[in-house]
Design a protein around this motif. Structure first.
Motif, short mmCIF file in Angstrom:
data_model
loop_
_atom_site.label_atom_id
_atom_site.label_comp_id
_atom_site.label_asym_id
_atom_site.label_seq_id
_atom_site.Cartn_x
_atom_site.Cartn_y
_atom_site.Cartn_z
N ILE A 159 36.38 31.93 43.39
CA ILE A 159 36.07 33.35 43.59
C ILE A 159 37.02 34.21 42.76
N GLY A 160 38.28 33.81 42.77
CA GLY A 160 39.33 34.59 42.10
C GLY A 160 40.24 35.21 43.13
N TRP A 161 41.52 34.87 43.08
CA TRP A 161 42.47 35.39 44.07
C TRP A 161 42.53 36.91 44.05
N LEU A 162 42.51 37.49 42.86
CA LEU A 162 42.58 38.95 42.76
C LEU A 162 41.36 39.60 43.40
N LYS A 163 40.19 39.02 43.17
CA LYS A 163 38.96 39.55 43.76
C LYS A 163 39.01 39.44 45.28
N CYS A 164 39.53 38.31 45.77
CA CYS A 164 39.63 38.10 47.22
C CYS A 164 40.59 39.12 47.84
N LEU A 165 41.76 39.28 47.23
CA LEU A 165 42.75 40.21 47.76
C LEU A 165 42.27 41.66 47.66
N THR A 166 41.56 41.99 46.57
CA THR A 166 41.01 43.34 46.41
C THR A 166 39.96 43.63 47.48
N THR A 167 39.08 42.65 47.72
CA THR A 167 38.06 42.81 48.75
C THR A 167 38.69 42.97 50.12
N TYR A 168 39.69 42.14 50.42
CA TYR A 168 40.37 42.17 51.71
C TYR A 168 41.08 43.51 51.91
N ALA A 169 41.77 43.98 50.85
CA ALA A 169 42.46 45.27 50.93
C ALA A 169 41.45 46.40 51.12
N GLY A 170 40.31 46.29 50.43
CA GLY A 170 39.26 47.30 50.58
C GLY A 170 38.73 47.38 52.00
N LEU A 171 38.60 46.22 52.64
CA LEU A 171 38.13 46.19 54.03
C LEU A 171 39.11 46.90 54.96
N ILE A 172 40.39 46.68 54.73
CA ILE A 172 41.42 47.34 55.55
C ILE A 172 41.35 48.85 55.36
N ILE A 173 41.23 49.28 54.10
CA ILE A 173 41.18 50.71 53.80
C ILE A 173 39.93 51.36 54.39
N ILE A 174 38.77 50.71 54.22
CA ILE A 174 37.52 51.24 54.75
C ILE A 174 37.57 51.34 56.27
N THR A 175 38.12 50.31 56.90
CA THR A 175 38.24 50.31 58.36
C THR A 175 39.10 51.47 58.84
N LEU A 176 40.22 51.69 58.19
CA LEU A 176 41.12 52.78 58.57
C LEU A 176 40.46 54.14 58.34
N ILE A 177 39.80 54.29 57.20
CA ILE A 177 39.18 55.58 56.86
C ILE A 177 38.06 55.92 57.84
N LEU A 178 37.17 54.96 58.10
CA LEU A 178 36.06 55.23 59.02
C LEU A 178 36.55 55.51 60.44
N SER A 179 37.52 54.72 60.89
CA SER A 179 38.06 54.93 62.24
C SER A 179 38.68 56.31 62.37
N CYS A 180 39.51 56.67 61.39
CA CYS A 180 40.18 57.97 61.43
C CYS A 180 39.19 59.12 61.27
#
Length: 243
Positions: A159-180
């Protein structure tokens, strides 16, 4: 491709609002432990559907059937997560012990450097745990496949470590933004209503309390379950990118 995963997961999570309510009820009683495992088991089913599906496919949300099986699946997910997180936990304890045994600023430097290393290891452990659960689901629920480190590492490499970490970081950011965002919107609405009501002689305090109560209900029965499905669906689809 990452945006396609998010788009799919956004739409998928809103397919059945009844599922969100059921998950919300389980969350309400999660202090009884068994519902917490059922929530994890349902998340596993979402990932299982994703790893055997395709991005922007027409996958349905899993059913709430075979409760005992869903409970066992939840237990397996819990054990996998605990096993992977033991590594950064033990590392952190060692860092604290070593830093505490060294006097002066050197001890502080050791703690800071060790803390950063522990943080990185923790991120990698969380990612491997999630991909490990997907790998288990893809291999018909074989528990040992969640710890097939060489296979999981190969998946991450494909998959690519960078792609995995970017996706994972994006999920954290989206979760925080939507919740807030949801919390802020409800808060603003009831703040305006409270101020207006107070000017008209209504009980402003009661309006604020009502707003807090509604905010809690929306978070528990809609936002929380929605984001839970969104995250598990996204991780499952990320896994399919190497197939």
């Amino acid at each position: 491709m990452i945006l396609d995963i998010y788009k799919d997961a956004f739409e998928y999570s809103a397919k059945d609002w009844k599922a969100l309510i059921v998950l919300g009820v389980m969350c309400l009683f999660s202090f009884l432990i068994i519902p917490a495992f059922l929530i994890a088991g349902y998340g596993y089913r979402v990932e299982n559907t994703a790893v055997h599906g395709i991005i922007n496919g027409n996958d349905p949300l899993p059913e709430f059937d075979d409760i005992f099986e869903m409970f066992i699946e939840g237990v397996k997910v819990f054990l996998v997560q605990i096993a992977y997180l033991l590594v950064p936990m033990i590392l952190f304890i060692l860092v604290v012990a070593i830093a505490g045994s060294i006097d002066g600023s050197v001890g502080g430097d050791v703690f800071i450097i060790g803390g950063l290393i522990t943080f990185v290891v923790g991120i990698i452990a969380c990612l491997m745990a999630q991909i490990g659960i997907c790998h288990m689901a893809y291999n018909d629920g074989a528990f040992s496949k969640a710890f097939a480190i060489s296979e999981i590492r190969e998946v991450l490499n494909d998959i690519g470590w960078l792609k995995c970490l970017t996706t994972y970081a994006g999920l954290i950011i989206i979760t925080l933004i939507l919740s807030c965002a949801v919390t802020a919107i409800i808060g603003i609405i009831f703040t305006v209503l409270g101020i207006t009501g107070g000017m008209l002689g209504a009980n402003a305090g009661g309006i604020f309390v009502l707003g807090t109560f509604i905010n809690s209900l929306v978070t528990m029965f809609i936002v929380g379950p929605y984001l839970s499905i969104f995250n598990t669906r996204s991780i499952g689809l990320l896994y399919t990118m190497q197939i």
